[in-house]
Design an enzyme around this catalytic site. Structure first.
Site, short mmCIF file in Angstrom:
data_model
loop_
_atom_site.label_atom_id
_atom_site.label_comp_id
_atom_site.label_asym_id
_atom_site.label_seq_id
_atom_site.Cartn_x
_atom_site.Cartn_y
_atom_site.Cartn_z
N PRO A 88 20.22 -0.55 -1.79
CA PRO A 88 19.17 0.46 -1.96
C PRO A 88 19.43 1.72 -1.14
O PRO A 88 18.83 2.76 -1.38
CB PRO A 88 17.90 -0.25 -1.48
CG PRO A 88 18.22 -1.70 -1.53
CD PRO A 88 19.69 -1.83 -1.31
N GLU A 115 20.09 -10.16 4.30
CA GLU A 115 19.74 -8.85 4.86
C GLU A 115 20.89 -7.86 4.74
O GLU A 115 20.88 -6.82 5.39
CB GLU A 115 19.32 -9.00 6.33
CG GLU A 115 18.24 -10.03 6.60
CD GLU A 115 17.00 -9.82 5.74
OE1 GLU A 115 16.55 -8.67 5.63
OE2 GLU A 115 16.50 -10.81 5.16
N ARG A 153 30.25 1.62 -21.25
CA ARG A 153 29.95 2.41 -22.46
C ARG A 153 30.81 3.66 -22.56
O ARG A 153 30.98 4.21 -23.64
CB ARG A 153 28.47 2.79 -22.51
CG ARG A 153 27.53 1.60 -22.60
CD ARG A 153 26.07 2.00 -22.62
NE ARG A 153 25.66 2.61 -23.88
CZ ARG A 153 25.52 3.90 -24.11
NH1 ARG A 153 25.73 4.77 -23.14
NH2 ARG A 153 25.17 4.34 -25.29
N ASP A 168 26.16 13.67 -29.05
CA ASP A 168 25.45 14.90 -29.32
C ASP A 168 25.14 15.62 -28.01
O ASP A 168 24.27 15.22 -27.26
CB ASP A 168 24.15 14.58 -30.06
CG ASP A 168 23.53 15.84 -30.63
OD1 ASP A 168 22.88 15.74 -31.68
OD2 ASP A 168 23.68 16.91 -30.02
#
Ligand code: 4GX
Length: 256
Positions: A88, A115, A153, A168
């Site tokens: 995070p 942790e 992808r 596009d």
């Protein structure tokens, strides 16, 4: 692209990487993904991989030596591999970062549990720290899978020859326009007439308007990033001033 995943839970990756588009990419050899169990690099009798934090406090910290050995074993095969730690505290992951990572030939993803890892792992080995969002998971494995999915992808051939991750250019940085398929009416809700008209320029204008409308109502932060033409800017003002937003504002959706 080659991806090595360092984890205490290699089984978590088996099904997500075997199904559907990613499964096909792996089968075709476009992606070479290997999981490495960090525990295999703990040399003591009980294969301990975690320990209590110096200074006290809750939980356990992942030890530096097993992770260091695991990383060194992969790096020995390819010293130029880029090592990413999912946390995070990292740089927020987005489509731009996914595109950039897809240009690398070899990634090493380190998945933390408990942790997190001993700070010296970061100091000595980590090239980049990435966060998939401001929430706390039970470990880095799901974050690694999200990263692998979005990066894959962009690899040529993964989505099939007739599609690219971003075909596009206009619709980049906008939310998608609404999609419909048969039947033309369901419980009294009809497909918008323009989509049945066969008028390709009218369809294209409608989609652009809907994409802008949805983006200005739901994610004005994204619109600020998009470089809009004057026509597009007026479409976006039109959307914000209209009372008829068809419930597209997220604040109108029911929270629980
Ligand atoms: N985006 N987690 C890392 C272990 C940990 C704990 C404390 C550092 C400090 C996450 C995320 C994520 C859970 C992966 C905690 N590391 N990873 N893990 N959000 O929540 O990437």
């Amino acid at each position: 692209m080659r991806i090595d995943i360092l984890t205490l839970f290699p089984n978590m990756f088996s099904s997500p990487l075997r199904e559907s588009i990613l499964g096909r990419a792996v089968e075709k050899g476009l992606l070479l993904i290997q999981t490495i169990n960090i525990r295999d690099f703990a040399l003591d009798k009980h294969q301990v991989v975690d320990d209590a934090p110096y200074g006290g406090g809750q939980g356990m910290v992942m030890k530096v030596e097993p992770i260091a050995r695991a990383i060194e074993s992969v790096k020995a095969q390819n010293p130029s591999a880029r090592i990413i730690y999912l946390t995070p505290q990292g740089k927020p992951f987005d489509q731009d970062l996914a595109r950039r990572l897809s240009g690398q030939s070899h990634l090493i993803l380190l998945c933390g549990r408990y942790e997190g890892v001993d700070e010296r792992v970061r100091e000595l080995f980590i090239d980049e720290e990435i966060s998939i969002g401001d929430y706390v998971l039970t470990g880095g494995e799901l974050a690694a899978m999200v990263l692998i999915d979005a990066v894959s992808r962009f690899i040529p051939g993964v989505l099939g020859s007739d599609r690219s991750a971003e075909e596009d250019s206009f619709f980049n940085s906008l939310l998608e326009y609404p999609q419909y398929t048969r039947p033309v009416e369901f419980k009294g809700c009809r497909v918008p007439e323009v989509l049945l008209s066969g008028n390709h320029s009218a369809i294209s204008l409608w989609r652009k308007r809907e994409a802008i409308r949805r983006t200005s109502l739901r994610r004005p932060d994204l619109l600020a990033k998009a470089s809009l033409t004057e026509e597009e800017k007026s479409l976006s003002e039109e959307a914000l001033n209209s009372n008829d937003d068809c419930g597209m504002r997220m604040k109108d959706k029911n929270e629980f």
